[in-house]
Scaffold this active site. Structure first.
Site, mmCIF file in Angstrom:
data_model
loop_
_atom_site.group_PDB
_atom_site.id
_atom_site.type_symbol
_atom_site.label_atom_id
_atom_site.label_comp_id
_atom_site.label_asym_id
_atom_site.label_seq_id
_atom_site.Cartn_x
_atom_site.Cartn_y
_atom_site.Cartn_z
ATOM 1 N N ASP A 8 13.116 10.142 8.104
ATOM 2 C CA ASP A 8 13.793 11.037 7.166
ATOM 3 C C ASP A 8 14.096 12.336 7.931
ATOM 4 O O ASP A 8 13.911 12.412 9.155
ATOM 5 C CB ASP A 8 12.944 11.254 5.902
ATOM 6 C CG ASP A 8 11.668 12.054 6.147
ATOM 7 O OD1 ASP A 8 11.369 12.380 7.316
ATOM 8 O OD2 ASP A 8 10.958 12.371 5.169
ATOM 9 N N CYS A 66 8.116 10.007 9.064
ATOM 10 C CA CYS A 66 8.493 11.003 8.050
ATOM 11 C C CYS A 66 7.557 12.194 8.259
ATOM 12 O O CYS A 66 6.935 12.303 9.315
ATOM 13 C CB CYS A 66 8.469 10.430 6.627
ATOM 14 S SG CYS A 66 6.877 9.922 5.982
ATOM 15 N N THR A 68 4.632 13.124 6.853
ATOM 16 C CA THR A 68 3.232 12.707 7.003
ATOM 17 C C THR A 68 3.094 11.293 7.568
ATOM 18 O O THR A 68 2.012 10.910 8.009
ATOM 19 C CB THR A 68 2.538 12.681 5.624
ATOM 20 O OG1 THR A 68 3.288 11.782 4.786
ATOM 21 C CG2 THR A 68 2.488 14.069 4.989
ATOM 22 N N HIS A 99 -5.599 -5.767 16.590
ATOM 23 C CA HIS A 99 -6.303 -6.378 15.449
ATOM 24 C C HIS A 99 -5.379 -6.797 14.316
ATOM 25 O O HIS A 99 -5.681 -7.746 13.599
ATOM 26 C CB HIS A 99 -7.349 -5.411 14.884
ATOM 27 C CG HIS A 99 -8.559 -5.284 15.762
ATOM 28 N ND1 HIS A 99 -9.713 -4.666 15.341
ATOM 29 C CD2 HIS A 99 -8.788 -5.690 17.038
ATOM 30 C CE1 HIS A 99 -10.613 -4.703 16.325
ATOM 31 N NE2 HIS A 99 -10.072 -5.315 17.368
ATOM 32 N N HIS A 134 -9.000 -12.224 14.405
ATOM 33 C CA HIS A 134 -7.995 -11.327 13.834
ATOM 34 C C HIS A 134 -6.803 -12.120 13.302
ATOM 35 O O HIS A 134 -6.176 -11.717 12.323
ATOM 36 C CB HIS A 134 -7.551 -10.305 14.886
ATOM 37 C CG HIS A 134 -8.703 -9.527 15.441
ATOM 38 N ND1 HIS A 134 -9.437 -8.662 14.655
ATOM 39 C CD2 HIS A 134 -9.284 -9.533 16.662
ATOM 40 C CE1 HIS A 134 -10.414 -8.146 15.382
ATOM 41 N NE2 HIS A 134 -10.354 -8.656 16.607
HETATM 42 C C1 RB5 Z 1 9.625 15.288 3.043
HETATM 43 O O1 RB5 Z 1 9.523 16.604 2.639
HETATM 44 C C2 RB5 Z 1 8.273 14.591 2.937
HETATM 45 O O2 RB5 Z 1 7.940 14.401 1.602
HETATM 46 C C3 RB5 Z 1 8.314 13.268 3.668
HETATM 47 O O3 RB5 Z 1 8.716 13.484 4.974
HETATM 48 C C4 RB5 Z 1 7.012 12.499 3.765
HETATM 49 O O4 RB5 Z 1 5.978 13.285 4.244
HETATM 50 C C5 RB5 Z 1 6.632 11.699 2.583
HETATM 51 O O5 RB5 Z 1 5.663 10.924 2.584
#
Ligand code: RB5
Length: 150
Positions: A8, A66, A68, A99, A134
């Site tokens: 993203d 993304c 996180t 694994h 595994h």
């Molecule tokens: C974007 O702001 C953020 O929500 C996205 O990159 C991600 O972390 C979502 O899980």
């Protein structure tokens, strides 16, 4: 090996750096998802594009990024047959292959720095699936997909 990398907007800058890193190592890289770091782009759409490329055989492995890594890893894991692991360090990326026979490495651009990210990418491509016990567990995941997610 052909690789797809998707992100993203939050993962865009890291995606480009990972792409350059992989190309230097000789991988053929398909880029999906956001085309800038400023225009909002849904991690859902980014994850879907990556998943389709892997399931259609356009790429053997994927890297999903993304902010996180959480959202995009959830999306990819909704696709039958894909095993995506959200990793924060090299050990996890290595175990994802060894694994779990994961085909998709997910990471958070707001969580890991560039050095850790590239170390994870290298571990993910260097490591082999260990098979044996595994393989039994990975097969159980496949059975679960057949039984519960028809
Ligand atoms: C974007 O702001 C953020 O929500 C996205 O990159 C991600 O972390 C979502 O899980």
């Amino acid at each position: 090996m052909k690789v797809v990398i998707s992100s993203d907007h939050a993962g865009y800058d890291l995606k480009i750096k990972v792409k350059e890193h992989l190309e230097k190592k000789g991988y053929e890289v398909i880029v999906e998802g956001a085309t800038s770091g400023t225009e909002p782009f849904s991690y859902v759409e980014a994850g879907q594009a990556l998943a389709k490329d892997v399931l259609e055989g356009k790429a053997e492995r994927g890297i999903a990024i993304c902010g996180t890594g959480i959202g995009i890893s959830i999306v990819v894991n909704k696709f039958k047959g894909l095993r995506c692991g959200l990793c924060n360090n090299e050990f996890m990326a290595r175990m994802l292959r060894q694994h779990n026979d994961g085909q998709v490495l997910a990471m958070g651009a707001r969580v890991v720095g560039l050095g850790v990210a590239l170390n994870m990418v290298d571990a993910f491509f260097d490591e082999q699936f260990a098979g044996e016990r595994h393989a039994v567990r990975v097969n159980d995941i496949k059975k679960q997909e057949e039984d519960l997610f028809k």
